[in-house]
Design an enzyme around this catalytic site. Structure first.
Site: not given
Ligand code: NAI
Length: 287
Positions: A164, A168
């Site tokens: 990851y 990133k």
């Molecule tokens: P989340 O798991 O709630 O949201 C990610 C979404 O991406 C999910 O709804 C999932 O269905 C969708 N997804 C996964 N693979 C996919 C694909 N191949 N095509 C289309 N959609 C797909 O997680 P969150 O926390 O909302 O994360 C959003 C972004 O922020 C991610 O890139 C994550 O790595 C990043 N992030 C989040 C952090 C946090 O504190 N929540 C910290 C650092 C980064």
């Protein structure tokens, strides 16, 4: 929010978590939003339409404009489908928030190539594919806003997240160059390192900390970055829990050797080489 009215903005992974908040806020301020989500589990397995559909319904119920898309960002065809949805439904694309993501955490020693590949495929290739698909449209119209989701795990590292973190950090490398190549076409590219309580972080951080990190607090920062108001490019912004920061690489003053130093010379001057007291923002010497 000024500067997003009528803009067509793609939010990948917008069926839940942070992406959903970005989509809701942008739509509430008059943007036309493509709500993309593959609809699978946190580890990337499975797929479904209900996650994207429910966010679109939420937006429409509040009087906003949105369309769902269920393609995976992890393939070129999927990314093309996402952009096609934007153009078919709204006739344009002005902004992209590349936010979709999955997790397959494991200590590096035990991490399988399949776990490495899955994460790199969704985050780094996913970001690449969708940017690649929107780029010609942004260039042609002389306007574009790109935000990629990076992470403090990419910037600083985190136990169990070598796959990851590498993906990133790769996205930061991507926007650094997109910022340079996009500027003359009115395309800005920035990265957000969010901190928020979502399904992704539900078992990673303690509940007391998560309670202070509602994902809605990150959304205005991303909203700004995709708006007309934003003029910065190539920035990495850390945001969460009401705090917003910029992260930047700095380079130490260093040491200039006369000719080629020996290993002993390096050892002797190591403290000076790595002393950050007079550090300056780093610049590419060949750029
Ligand atoms: P989340 O798991 O709630 O949201 C990610 C979404 O991406 C999910 O709804 C999932 O269905 C969708 N997804 C996964 N693979 C996919 C694909 N191949 N095509 C289309 N959609 C797909 O997680 P969150 O926390 O909302 O994360 C959003 C972004 O922020 C991610 O890139 C994550 O790595 C990043 N992030 C989040 C952090 C946090 O504190 N929540 C910290 C650092 C980064």
């Amino acid at each position: 929010m000024p500067g997003v009215e009528d803009r067509v903005i793609i939010v990948t992974g917008a069926g839940g978590g942070l992406g959903r908040e970005y989509a809701l806020l942008l739509a509430a301020h008059g943007a036309r939003v493509v709500v993309n989500d593959l609809g699978g589990a946190r580890d990337g397995s499975g797929a479904g339409t209900s996650m994207a559909d429910s966010v679109v319904e939420e937006i429409r119920a509040a009087g906003g404009r949105a369309v769902a898309n269920y393609d995976s960002v992890a393939t070129e065809a999927g990314a093309a489908g996402i952009v096609r949805t934007a153009r078919d439904e709204f006739g344009a694309v002005h902004g992209l928030i590349s936010n979709a993501g999955i997790l397959r955490d494991k200590g590096f020693q035990n991490m399988t190539t399949a776990e490495w590949d899955a994460v790199v495929q969704v985050h780094l290739y996913g970001g690449y594919h969708v940017v690649k698909a929107v780029w010609p449209h942004l260039r042609e119209q002389g306007y574009g806003r790109i935000v990629v989701a990076t992470s403090t795990s990419g910037v600083y590292g985190n136990y169990g997240q070598s796959n990851y973190g590498a993906a990133k950090a790769g996205l930061v490398g991507l926007i650094n160059t997109l910022a340079i190549e996009g500027r003359k076409y009115g395309i800005l590219a920035n990265a957000i390192a969010p901190m928020a309580a979502t399904r992704m972080t539900s078992d990673i951080a303690p509940p007391e900390l998560l309670a202070k990190l509602p994902p809605a607090q990150v959304a205005p920062v991303v909203g700004y970055l995709v708006s007309d108001e934003c003029t910065d490019s190539g920035s990495v912004i850390v945001a969460g829990g009401g705090q917003v920061h910029r992260v930047q690489y700095f380079q130490s003053q260093g040491v200039a050797f006369d000719g080629t130093p020996t290993i002993d010379d390096i050892a002797e001057r190591w403290k000076d080489i790595t002393d950050m007291t007079a550090a300056q923002p780093g610049v590419n010497p060949v750029g």
